[in-house]
Design a protein around this motif. Sequence first.
Motif, PDB file in Angstrom:
ATOM      1  N   GLU A  31       0.824  -1.216   0.000  1.00  0.00           N
ATOM      2  CA  GLU A  31       0.000   0.000   0.000  1.00  0.00           C
ATOM      3  C   GLU A  31       0.854   1.261   0.000  1.00  0.00           C
ATOM      4  OE1 GLU A  31      -2.458  -0.492   3.403  1.00  0.00           O
ATOM      5  OE2 GLU A  31      -3.891  -1.813   2.391  1.00  0.00           O
ATOM      6  N   ASN A  32       2.031   1.178   0.619  1.00  0.00           N
ATOM      7  CA  ASN A  32       2.912   2.341   0.714  1.00  0.00           C
ATOM      8  C   ASN A  32       4.004   2.357  -0.355  1.00  0.00           C
ATOM      9  OD1 ASN A  32       1.573   3.325   3.023  1.00  0.00           O
ATOM     10  ND2 ASN A  32       2.776   1.968   4.351  1.00  0.00           N
ATOM     11  N   SER A  33       3.922   1.451  -1.328  1.00  0.00           N
ATOM     12  CA  SER A  33       4.937   1.416  -2.374  1.00  0.00           C
ATOM     13  C   SER A  33       4.820   2.654  -3.254  1.00  0.00           C
ATOM     14  CB  SER A  33       4.779   0.152  -3.215  1.00  0.00           C
ATOM     15  OG  SER A  33       3.535   0.159  -3.899  1.00  0.00           O
ATOM     16  N   GLY A  68       0.667  -5.936 -15.843  1.00  0.00           N
ATOM     17  CA  GLY A  68       1.561  -5.075 -15.090  1.00  0.00           C
ATOM     18  C   GLY A  68       2.283  -5.862 -14.007  1.00  0.00           C
ATOM     19  N   ILE A  69       3.109  -5.184 -13.217  1.00  0.00           N
ATOM     20  CA  ILE A  69       3.842  -5.823 -12.122  1.00  0.00           C
ATOM     21  C   ILE A  69       2.939  -5.862 -10.892  1.00  0.00           C
ATOM     22  CG2 ILE A  69       5.854  -5.678 -10.610  1.00  0.00           C
ATOM     23  CD1 ILE A  69       7.376  -4.358 -12.846  1.00  0.00           C
ATOM     24  N   LEU A  70       2.579  -7.062 -10.461  1.00  0.00           N
ATOM     25  CA  LEU A  70       1.618  -7.225  -9.373  1.00  0.00           C
ATOM     26  C   LEU A  70       2.255  -7.089  -7.991  1.00  0.00           C
ATOM     27  CD1 LEU A  70      -0.455 -10.205 -10.830  1.00  0.00           C
ATOM     28  CD2 LEU A  70      -0.841  -7.743 -11.080  1.00  0.00           C
ATOM     29  N   GLU A  71       3.536  -7.376  -7.879  1.00  0.00           N
ATOM     30  CA  GLU A  71       4.225  -7.275  -6.591  1.00  0.00           C
ATOM     31  C   GLU A  71       5.409  -6.323  -6.721  1.00  0.00           C
ATOM     32  OE1 GLU A  71       6.588 -10.053  -3.280  1.00  0.00           O
ATOM     33  OE2 GLU A  71       5.666 -10.972  -5.050  1.00  0.00           O
ATOM     34  N   PRO A  72       5.500  -5.310  -5.869  1.00  0.00           N
ATOM     35  CA  PRO A  72       6.591  -4.338  -5.980  1.00  0.00           C
ATOM     36  C   PRO A  72       7.962  -4.990  -5.795  1.00  0.00           C
ATOM     37  CG  PRO A  72       4.871  -3.537  -4.510  1.00  0.00           C
ATOM     38  CD  PRO A  72       4.576  -4.983  -4.773  1.00  0.00           C
ATOM     39  N   LEU A  73       8.968  -4.361  -6.372  1.00  0.00           N
ATOM     40  CA  LEU A  73      10.356  -4.770  -6.165  1.00  0.00           C
ATOM     41  C   LEU A  73      10.825  -4.217  -4.824  1.00  0.00           C
ATOM     42  CD1 LEU A  73      11.751  -3.764  -9.694  1.00  0.00           C
ATOM     43  CD2 LEU A  73      10.633  -5.907  -9.034  1.00  0.00           C
ATOM     44  N   GLU A  89      14.465  -9.674  -9.057  1.00  0.00           N
ATOM     45  CA  GLU A  89      15.209  -9.484 -10.305  1.00  0.00           C
ATOM     46  C   GLU A  89      14.482 -10.074 -11.502  1.00  0.00           C
ATOM     47  OE1 GLU A  89      19.666 -10.102 -12.252  1.00  0.00           O
ATOM     48  OE2 GLU A  89      19.344 -10.452 -10.116  1.00  0.00           O
ATOM     49  N   ARG A  90      13.730 -11.148 -11.327  1.00  0.00           N
ATOM     50  CA  ARG A  90      12.981 -11.712 -12.460  1.00  0.00           C
ATOM     51  C   ARG A  90      11.965 -10.690 -12.970  1.00  0.00           C
ATOM     52  NH1 ARG A  90       9.566 -15.426 -11.769  1.00  0.00           N
ATOM     53  NH2 ARG A  90       9.617 -16.292 -13.866  1.00  0.00           N
ATOM     54  N   ARG A  91      11.248 -10.041 -12.050  1.00  0.00           N
ATOM     55  CA  ARG A  91      10.279  -9.013 -12.452  1.00  0.00           C
ATOM     56  C   ARG A  91      10.982  -7.837 -13.122  1.00  0.00           C
ATOM     57  NH1 ARG A  91       8.311  -8.257  -6.787  1.00  0.00           N
ATOM     58  NH2 ARG A  91       9.727  -9.986  -6.352  1.00  0.00           N
ATOM     59  N   TYR A  92      12.138  -7.481 -12.586  1.00  0.00           N
ATOM     60  CA  TYR A  92      12.914  -6.378 -13.150  1.00  0.00           C
ATOM     61  C   TYR A  92      13.334  -6.695 -14.586  1.00  0.00           C
ATOM     62  CZ  TYR A  92      17.098  -3.449 -13.851  1.00  0.00           C
ATOM     63  OH  TYR A  92      18.044  -2.595 -14.355  1.00  0.00           O
ATOM     64  N   GLU A 102       8.392   2.379 -15.874  1.00  0.00           N
ATOM     65  CA  GLU A 102       8.215   2.660 -14.452  1.00  0.00           C
ATOM     66  C   GLU A 102       7.732   1.412 -13.730  1.00  0.00           C
ATOM     67  OE1 GLU A 102       5.564   6.035 -14.388  1.00  0.00           O
ATOM     68  OE2 GLU A 102       7.264   7.412 -14.186  1.00  0.00           O
ATOM     69  N   VAL A 103       8.263   1.192 -12.537  1.00  0.00           N
ATOM     70  CA  VAL A 103       7.930  -0.014 -11.769  1.00  0.00           C
ATOM     71  C   VAL A 103       7.624   0.360 -10.320  1.00  0.00           C
ATOM     72  CG1 VAL A 103       9.304  -1.572 -13.204  1.00  0.00           C
ATOM     73  CG2 VAL A 103      10.378  -0.415 -11.272  1.00  0.00           C
ATOM     74  N   PRO A 104       6.742  -0.400  -9.671  1.00  0.00           N
ATOM     75  CA  PRO A 104       6.456  -0.151  -8.252  1.00  0.00           C
ATOM     76  C   PRO A 104       7.569  -0.722  -7.379  1.00  0.00           C
ATOM     77  CG  PRO A 104       5.179  -2.018  -9.022  1.00  0.00           C
ATOM     78  CD  PRO A 104       5.904  -1.473 -10.225  1.00  0.00           C
ATOM     79  N   VAL A 105       7.951   0.007  -6.344  1.00  0.00           N
ATOM     80  CA  VAL A 105       9.024  -0.448  -5.457  1.00  0.00           C
ATOM     81  C   VAL A 105       8.665  -0.177  -4.008  1.00  0.00           C
ATOM     82  CG1 VAL A 105      10.825  -0.070  -7.182  1.00  0.00           C
ATOM     83  CG2 VAL A 105      10.270   1.751  -5.558  1.00  0.00           C
TER      84      VAL A 105
END
Length: 310
Positions: A31-33, A68-73, A89-92, A102-105
């Motif tokens: 939620e805070n990513s 999209g990316i479902l789980e942040p890095l 790293e696989r998601r990256y 752009e990616v969620p982190v």
Amino acid sequence: MSKRGLGNNPFKGSSTKSIFSSTELTKADVENSMVINISRIQLSAQQPRRYFDPQKLQQLAESIRVHGILEPLLVRPISDEYYELVAGERRYRAAQEVGVSEVPVVIREMTQLQAMELALIENLQREDLNPIEETEGIIALLATKLDVPSTEIPQLLHRLAKRGSDNVVGNESTLLVVESVFALVAKISWESFASHRLPLLNLPNSILEALRAGKIEYTKARALARIKDPVLLDQLLNQAIAEQWSLSQIRAAIHDHTQPIQSEEIAALKQQFNQVSKTLKSSTIWSEPEKRQRLQQLLAELQQLAKGTT
């Protein structure tokens, strides 16, 4: 690596479970990513995982393209503008494959040492590593925990295995650290690791380099490592990588290249055996007791060899 001593380890006093759980993202984390440009993320040089299955990576890339990316890095700040990847790293890589900018982190403050330990533990527990990567990852983690160079870990484990003898070098604190690491990240004991995993590092250099670079899977590399001729080994290894051979193709190529050699060796051995038999018939060995006794021993060994009992 500087000599900090075990007492300065940042995880001293914490449970191994808490170390690993800190890599897992909570609902609050998600939620805070925040979203950042992927160009601001750098890969760690200490990443234990080198090989990523191309097919699985492509499947993940297609999923990211659609959903999209479902789980942040998980990243850590290394400057005002840049972050180092700790987990994901696989998601990256898959995001880069499909051109995601752009990616969620989730950003966490941690030292380089903490980040390295977390990355090692995450990969080892999730079984994402091939046996070579796993072996080198465990060695790196032990080196970090014990604050010694990685090159000293194999000999240290061998010395610990002989701790019952008079010439053992080591202490109980070292053994406790080793046991705690294996209790956390390995399905085998450290003794079995020393006996059966460390020898993997003695594979031919060309094989090890290909594995570390992620150019070939471990099962394929292990099949190629059976080739004794270094020239043929390098030839088939390079061809297998370039043409993306399957395991069955590699085995077929090995058979095709080694079978004529084996046939020639067998023919030469048979010829040598026949020649020795002819020589024996006209030899003076029959009138010499000591030589006859030795011949009886050799014939008994040959008979056992023929029966497959040796």
